[in-house]
Write a protein that holds these residues in place. Structure first.
Motif, PDB file in Angstrom:
ATOM      1  N   THR A  24       0.646  -1.167   0.011  1.00 23.72           N
ATOM      2  CA  THR A  24      -0.032   0.011  -0.050  1.00 23.72           C
ATOM      3  C   THR A  24       0.841   1.201  -0.005  1.00 23.72           C
ATOM      4  O   THR A  24       1.798   1.385   0.569  1.00 23.72           O
ATOM      5  N   ARG A  25       0.650   2.025  -1.109  1.00 26.77           N
ATOM      6  CA  ARG A  25       1.496   3.304  -1.154  1.00 26.77           C
ATOM      7  C   ARG A  25       0.779   4.284  -0.267  1.00 26.77           C
ATOM      8  O   ARG A  25      -0.347   4.872  -0.322  1.00 26.77           O
ATOM      9  N   VAL A  26       1.569   4.646   0.781  1.00 31.01           N
ATOM     10  CA  VAL A  26       1.023   5.721   1.758  1.00 31.01           C
ATOM     11  C   VAL A  26       1.869   6.975   1.596  1.00 31.01           C
ATOM     12  O   VAL A  26       2.952   7.167   1.791  1.00 31.01           O
ATOM     13  N   PHE A  27       1.104   8.281   1.126  1.00 32.21           N
ATOM     14  CA  PHE A  27       1.645   9.510   0.914  1.00 32.21           C
ATOM     15  C   PHE A  27       1.795  10.063   2.078  1.00 32.21           C
ATOM     16  O   PHE A  27       0.684  10.185   2.809  1.00 32.21           O
ATOM     17  N   VAL A  28       3.128  10.497   2.717  1.00 31.61           N
ATOM     18  CA  VAL A  28       3.191  11.025   3.697  1.00 31.61           C
ATOM     19  C   VAL A  28       3.846  12.540   3.729  1.00 31.61           C
ATOM     20  O   VAL A  28       4.662  12.926   2.957  1.00 31.61           O
ATOM     21  N   GLY A  29       3.120  13.502   4.610  1.00 32.85           N
ATOM     22  CA  GLY A  29       3.697  14.981   4.513  1.00 32.85           C
ATOM     23  C   GLY A  29       3.583  15.292   6.000  1.00 32.85           C
ATOM     24  O   GLY A  29       2.945  15.019   6.817  1.00 32.85           O
ATOM     25  N   GLY A  58      -8.186   0.117   0.929  1.00 31.37           N
ATOM     26  CA  GLY A  58      -7.821  -1.354   0.883  1.00 31.37           C
ATOM     27  C   GLY A  58      -8.942  -1.961   1.909  1.00 31.37           C
ATOM     28  O   GLY A  58     -10.228  -1.689   2.101  1.00 31.37           O
ATOM     29  N   SER A  59      -8.728  -2.874   2.690  1.00 30.73           N
ATOM     30  CA  SER A  59      -9.371  -3.478   3.971  1.00 30.73           C
ATOM     31  C   SER A  59      -9.423  -2.710   4.941  1.00 30.73           C
ATOM     32  O   SER A  59      -8.404  -1.768   5.009  1.00 30.73           O
ATOM     33  N   MET A  87     -12.692  10.705   3.849  1.00 30.16           N
ATOM     34  CA  MET A  87     -12.404   9.930   2.290  1.00 30.16           C
ATOM     35  C   MET A  87     -12.553  11.020   1.181  1.00 30.16           C
ATOM     36  O   MET A  87     -13.265  11.919   1.119  1.00 30.16           O
ATOM     37  N   VAL A  88     -11.551  11.129   0.330  1.00 31.90           N
ATOM     38  CA  VAL A  88     -11.448  12.036  -0.683  1.00 31.90           C
ATOM     39  C   VAL A  88     -11.216  11.292  -2.070  1.00 31.90           C
ATOM     40  O   VAL A  88     -10.067  10.692  -2.280  1.00 31.90           O
ATOM     41  N   GLY A  89     -12.329  10.914  -2.643  1.00 31.59           N
ATOM     42  CA  GLY A  89     -12.286   9.945  -4.005  1.00 31.59           C
ATOM     43  C   GLY A  89     -12.274   8.478  -3.503  1.00 31.59           C
ATOM     44  O   GLY A  89     -12.893   8.124  -2.527  1.00 31.59           O
ATOM     45  N   ASP A  90     -11.111   7.984  -3.925  1.00 36.06           N
ATOM     46  CA  ASP A  90     -10.957   6.529  -3.449  1.00 36.06           C
ATOM     47  C   ASP A  90      -9.744   6.473  -2.422  1.00 36.06           C
ATOM     48  O   ASP A  90      -9.126   5.552  -2.020  1.00 36.06           O
ATOM     49  N   LEU A 129       7.950  -3.774   4.760  1.00 32.63           N
ATOM     50  CA  LEU A 129       7.940  -3.204   3.330  1.00 32.63           C
ATOM     51  C   LEU A 129       6.940  -3.798   2.249  1.00 32.63           C
ATOM     52  O   LEU A 129       6.571  -3.169   1.427  1.00 32.63           O
ATOM     53  N   GLU A 130       6.903  -4.912   2.376  1.00 34.15           N
ATOM     54  CA  GLU A 130       5.892  -5.681   1.340  1.00 34.15           C
ATOM     55  C   GLU A 130       4.607  -5.364   1.561  1.00 34.15           C
ATOM     56  O   GLU A 130       3.684  -5.411   0.637  1.00 34.15           O
ATOM     57  N   ASP A 131       4.161  -4.747   2.715  1.00 32.48           N
ATOM     58  CA  ASP A 131       2.761  -4.131   3.210  1.00 32.48           C
ATOM     59  C   ASP A 131       2.610  -2.700   2.862  1.00 32.48           C
ATOM     60  O   ASP A 131       1.528  -2.490   2.407  1.00 32.48           O
ATOM     61  N   VAL A 132       3.365  -2.017   3.282  1.00 30.67           N
ATOM     62  CA  VAL A 132       3.360  -0.557   3.251  1.00 30.67           C
ATOM     63  C   VAL A 132       4.611   0.089   2.541  1.00 30.67           C
ATOM     64  O   VAL A 132       5.840  -0.403   3.115  1.00 30.67           O
ATOM     65  N   LEU A 133       4.538   1.020   1.711  1.00 31.76           N
ATOM     66  CA  LEU A 133       5.556   1.744   1.198  1.00 31.76           C
ATOM     67  C   LEU A 133       5.274   3.330   1.486  1.00 31.76           C
ATOM     68  O   LEU A 133       4.295   3.953   0.871  1.00 31.76           O
ATOM     69  N   PHE A 134       6.145   3.963   2.181  1.00 36.68           N
ATOM     70  CA  PHE A 134       5.921   5.316   2.550  1.00 36.68           C
ATOM     71  C   PHE A 134       6.572   6.347   1.092  1.00 36.68           C
ATOM     72  O   PHE A 134       7.553   5.819   0.850  1.00 36.68           O
ATOM     73  N   VAL A 135       5.822   7.276   0.517  1.00 38.39           N
ATOM     74  CA  VAL A 135       6.154   8.100  -0.385  1.00 38.39           C
ATOM     75  C   VAL A 135       5.924   9.514  -0.010  1.00 38.39           C
ATOM     76  O   VAL A 135       4.907   9.848   0.896  1.00 38.39           O
ATOM     77  N   ASP A 136       6.909  10.471  -0.159  1.00 37.39           N
ATOM     78  CA  ASP A 136       7.013  11.780   0.000  1.00 37.39           C
ATOM     79  C   ASP A 136       5.746  12.501  -0.756  1.00 37.39           C
ATOM     80  O   ASP A 136       5.663  12.377  -2.094  1.00 37.39           O
ATOM     81  N   ASP A 137       4.975  13.314  -0.096  1.00 37.16           N
ATOM     82  CA  ASP A 137       3.765  13.787  -0.684  1.00 37.16           C
ATOM     83  C   ASP A 137       4.189  15.151  -1.236  1.00 37.16           C
ATOM     84  O   ASP A 137       3.679  16.183  -0.845  1.00 37.16           O
TER      85      ASP A 137
END
Length: 327
Positions: A24-29, A58-59, A87-90, A129-137
């Motif tokens: 799951t790609r999690v955008f973090v700021g 997801g779930s 929720m904003v869209g999906d 890491l196979e479950d969650v991946l942090f991404v810079d927002d």
């Protein structure tokens, strides 16, 4: 011909399995409001900030783990209050107001001309890491209209004795060479995604430089006077040189009391050591000219004093120049 319905169902199951295997790609700021109590001796600082995350949930169980298992790697949260959850869209968007104490490793090699980096690093306690991946927002920061060098911090962010330099946000993999004693794990290593915001601050060195350098220059100027005394006045010359040396040692101890316990020499320590060497050479020159004078070589002693009057400031200037190159 193969039956069409089983083929479609099998393909759907395969695609579903492939999709679930992706993290799951999690955008973090972050938006850091305030930094206080920066303590180089205690290697800690206090921060007040906003933290937001947005992701496709997801779930419900996965979303709960993402939100509730988030923890700081280099400190602890004193408070973590939800300011928005919708929720904003999906995508699910959650924003927190956080206060906490965080730890850093001070780099004082160039003290008092040093730069300190204050990090806030996050990791999920259970999701690998196979479950969650942090991404810079970065998308959110681009909408703010602020310069990239200020993305993630308040425009008014400042701390005493330092000037803000820049901020860096990174997402990277953290490896643990252990399974934490969990018998259900087949491998001995675990991998987690981390997100880190690093704030760099440059010390406002002018006040420190003047507090350290001016007293040292006065001490060396006092020692410089011995080259103008007659060679036979050993008592007076030695007293001046020894007083200068002892004053330098006492001042070194006073300056070092404000420093944390570290296993290396900082720039100010090197400058004090160089000053010790200069003062010791001054004392040695005084003894040499006295011995020459007592042995009937007064002209030679006077000549050495004259040379020393030029060599002393040249040596002091060379010391300043060498330390300037290290900066």
């Amino acid at each position: 011909m193969l039956p069409l319905k089983p083929l479609i169902l099998g393909l759907a199951v395969l695609l579903a399995g492939t999709a679930s295997a992706e993290p799951t790609r999690v955008f973090v700021g972050m938006h850091v409001n305030q930094i206080r109590s920066v303590d180089a001796r205690g290697e800690s600082f206090y921060a007040d900030l906003y933290l937001w995350m947005r992701f496709k949930p997801g779930s419900e169980e996965r979303a709960k783990d993402i939100l509730e298992k988030l923890e700081p790697v280099n400190g602890k949260f004193d408070s973590k209050d939800v300011t928005d959850d919708k929720m904003v869209g999906d995508e699910r968007y959650v924003c927190y107001r956080i206060t906490g104490t965080f730890f850093f490793v001070p780099d004082l090699k160039n003290y008092p001309f040093d730069t300190q980096v204050l990090p806030i690093t996050l990791e999920n306690a259970t999701l690998e890491l196979e479950d969650v991946l942090f991404v810079d927002d970065t998308v959110s920061y681009e909408k703010s209209g602020t310069p990239p060098a200020r993305w993630g911090v308040s425009p008014t962010l400042s701390i005493p004795e330092y000037s803000f330099k820049t901020v860096e946000r990174t997402s990277f993999e953290s490896k643990y060479p252990t399974n934490f004693g969990d018998p259900s794990r087949s491998s001995s290593g675990t991998h987690y995604s981390r997100f880190s915001l690093k704030m760099s601050f440059v010390r406002e060195y002018w006040s420190y430089a003047f507090k350290i350098l001016i007293p040292l220059l006065i001490i060396m100027a006092m020692a410089f006077m011995v080259f103008f005394l007659p060679p036979d006045q050993l008592d007076t010359a030695a007293s001046i040189a020894m007083t200068a040396l002892l004053s330098c040692m006492a001042y070194n101890v006073a300056v070092s009391q404000n420093m944390p316990e570290i296993g290396y020499l900082v720039l100010s320590d090197k400058f004090f050591i160089a000053t010790y060497v200069v003062l010791l050479l001054t004392l040695a020159e005084t003894c040499l000219t006295f011995v020459l004078n007592e042995n009937g070589e007064k002209e030679k002693a006077v000549k050495i004093d004259r040379i020393s009057r030029w060599a002393f400031p040249v040596l002091v200037g060379a010391i300043f120049a060498s330390f300037n190159k290290e900066l």
